[in-house]
Design a protein around this motif. Sequence first.
Motif, PDB file in Angstrom:
ATOM      1  N   ALA A 186       0.824  -1.208   0.000  1.00 48.81           N
ATOM      2  CA  ALA A 186       0.000   0.000   0.000  1.00 48.81           C
ATOM      3  C   ALA A 186       0.859   1.260   0.000  1.00 48.81           C
ATOM      4  O   ALA A 186       0.571   2.227  -0.710  1.00 48.81           O
ATOM      5  CB  ALA A 186      -0.938  -0.013   1.204  1.00 48.81           C
ATOM      6  N   VAL A 187       1.924   1.251   0.790  1.00 44.62           N
ATOM      7  CA  VAL A 187       2.825   2.412   0.837  1.00 44.62           C
ATOM      8  C   VAL A 187       3.465   2.630  -0.532  1.00 44.62           C
ATOM      9  O   VAL A 187       3.507   3.763  -1.046  1.00 44.62           O
ATOM     10  CB  VAL A 187       3.899   2.214   1.926  1.00 44.62           C
ATOM     11  CG1 VAL A 187       4.982   3.286   1.814  1.00 44.62           C
ATOM     12  CG2 VAL A 187       3.271   2.236   3.313  1.00 44.62           C
ATOM     13  N   GLY A 236     -10.058  10.037   7.139  1.00 40.33           N
ATOM     14  CA  GLY A 236     -11.190  10.038   6.221  1.00 40.33           C
ATOM     15  C   GLY A 236     -10.953   9.367   4.889  1.00 40.33           C
ATOM     16  O   GLY A 236     -11.628   9.689   3.911  1.00 40.33           O
ATOM     17  N   ARG A 237     -10.043   8.378   4.845  1.00 45.95           N
ATOM     18  CA  ARG A 237      -9.754   7.703   3.567  1.00 45.95           C
ATOM     19  C   ARG A 237     -10.337   6.298   3.472  1.00 45.95           C
ATOM     20  O   ARG A 237     -10.087   5.584   2.499  1.00 45.95           O
ATOM     21  CB  ARG A 237      -8.234   7.649   3.345  1.00 45.95           C
ATOM     22  CG  ARG A 237      -7.635   9.011   3.034  1.00 45.95           C
ATOM     23  CD  ARG A 237      -6.134   8.925   2.784  1.00 45.95           C
ATOM     24  NE  ARG A 237      -5.386   8.785   4.034  1.00 45.95           N
ATOM     25  CZ  ARG A 237      -4.481   7.843   4.264  1.00 45.95           C
ATOM     26  NH1 ARG A 237      -4.220   6.927   3.346  1.00 45.95           N
ATOM     27  NH2 ARG A 237      -3.819   7.802   5.415  1.00 45.95           N
ATOM     28  N   ALA A 292      -2.027   4.740   8.988  1.00 44.25           N
ATOM     29  CA  ALA A 292      -1.018   5.473   9.750  1.00 44.25           C
ATOM     30  C   ALA A 292       0.262   5.689   8.948  1.00 44.25           C
ATOM     31  O   ALA A 292       1.023   6.612   9.249  1.00 44.25           O
ATOM     32  CB  ALA A 292      -0.704   4.727  11.042  1.00 44.25           C
ATOM     33  N   LYS A 293       0.512   4.854   7.927  1.00 44.67           N
ATOM     34  CA  LYS A 293       1.771   4.936   7.187  1.00 44.67           C
ATOM     35  C   LYS A 293       1.618   5.581   5.809  1.00 44.67           C
ATOM     36  O   LYS A 293       2.600   5.692   5.065  1.00 44.67           O
ATOM     37  CB  LYS A 293       2.387   3.544   7.033  1.00 44.67           C
ATOM     38  CG  LYS A 293       2.777   2.896   8.363  1.00 44.67           C
ATOM     39  CD  LYS A 293       3.712   1.731   8.174  1.00 44.67           C
ATOM     40  CE  LYS A 293       5.097   2.187   7.744  1.00 44.67           C
ATOM     41  NZ  LYS A 293       6.079   1.065   7.757  1.00 44.67           N
ATOM     42  N   THR A 294       0.388   5.978   5.451  1.00 39.96           N
ATOM     43  CA  THR A 294       0.143   6.629   4.166  1.00 39.96           C
ATOM     44  C   THR A 294      -0.599   7.933   4.410  1.00 39.96           C
ATOM     45  O   THR A 294      -1.040   8.222   5.526  1.00 39.96           O
ATOM     46  CB  THR A 294      -0.687   5.726   3.243  1.00 39.96           C
ATOM     47  OG1 THR A 294      -1.934   5.379   3.911  1.00 39.96           O
ATOM     48  CG2 THR A 294       0.052   4.447   2.890  1.00 39.96           C
ATOM     49  N   SER A 295      -0.760   8.717   3.347  1.00 40.51           N
ATOM     50  CA  SER A 295      -1.432  10.010   3.524  1.00 40.51           C
ATOM     51  C   SER A 295      -2.469  10.332   2.454  1.00 40.51           C
ATOM     52  O   SER A 295      -3.293  11.222   2.653  1.00 40.51           O
ATOM     53  CB  SER A 295      -0.392  11.137   3.550  1.00 40.51           C
ATOM     54  OG  SER A 295       0.329  11.171   2.320  1.00 40.51           O
TER      55      SER A 295
END
Length: 340
Positions: free
Chosen positions: A34-35, A103-104, A68-71
């Motif tokens: 995912a990252v 909110g993703r 927590a590790k992506t934006s």
Amino acid sequence: MKKIGFLSFGHWGTHPSYQTRSASDTLLQSIDLAVAAEEIGLDGAYFRVHHFAAQLASPFPLLSAIGAKTSKIEIGTGVIDMRYENPLYMVEDAGAADLISEGRLQLGISRGSPEQVIDGWRYFGYEPAEGEDNAAMGRRKALEFLEKLKGVGFAQPSPNPMFPNPPGLLRLEPHSEGLRERIWWGAGSNATAIWAAENGMNLQSSTLKEDESFKPFHVQQAEQIRLYKDAWKKAGHQREPRVSISRSIFALVNDQDHYYFGQEANRQDKTGVIEKDKRAIFGRSYAAEPDQLIKELAQDEAIQEADTLLLTVPNTLGVDYNIHMLSAILEHVAPGLSWR
């Protein structure tokens, strides 16, 4: 423009070619995938949920870790089987994961797919109510989940609470505003797609649906999507719905791609029977060199109807190969189809 994400089944096993030999491998590599997918510009990271199998099952710890590790990347499921769920506990888990990701969360739910065990939801402590079957139980739980996601108080507060209560009835916490509009229903038939629209859920349609007209899979799926959109308009919802479909698409750009997926070329739809006497149709895989792939995908009616495309990934081949495969679609195929 079309949103493009990946959909992972999260397999692991002891096969010598697998990079995921354990549940730990699969969970940690799912986070890494995912990252890396966010870094190459992919729009979504979605995961299947299957109980009693060597596959991903409980999604919220994984989704929270990814959040927590992506934006930027959307994170979601396709799909959570509501027959196995406590809707109220799920509201809390989903609210927490959505707040962590800011909110993703795009949460796909459904009545569920064929199971690994007989009536597996019974082992989780659930039984259909009198007069309903297990599919109706799943839909009932889904509606309760949707209702509680609204954040309206419903529980009578204790007169002697451990902590002071706000006035009025209490709701479940943590509440994540807007999550109710980011719930998707995985529809296996035209009727359930219409039901999803009537209840204000986005639509997920996979590579499998009931064979209701004996037409090619992509034509039946496009018809399903149009019925959904018509039902959405009739229901009078104030926002635009979203529709995702999943596909197995492999751009053959090097020898390794040909070795892994060259045999998928020229595959056709398949029909079969699932769950007693239900006739189902399974959509074909696409595997070809980019120019040919563009021509074939341009004829897929359902892809044209959907705003989101989820690419199924062979997660057992490891993060690096999957990122290569997804990058090939973004670089060599998506521009030719005006997806990018």
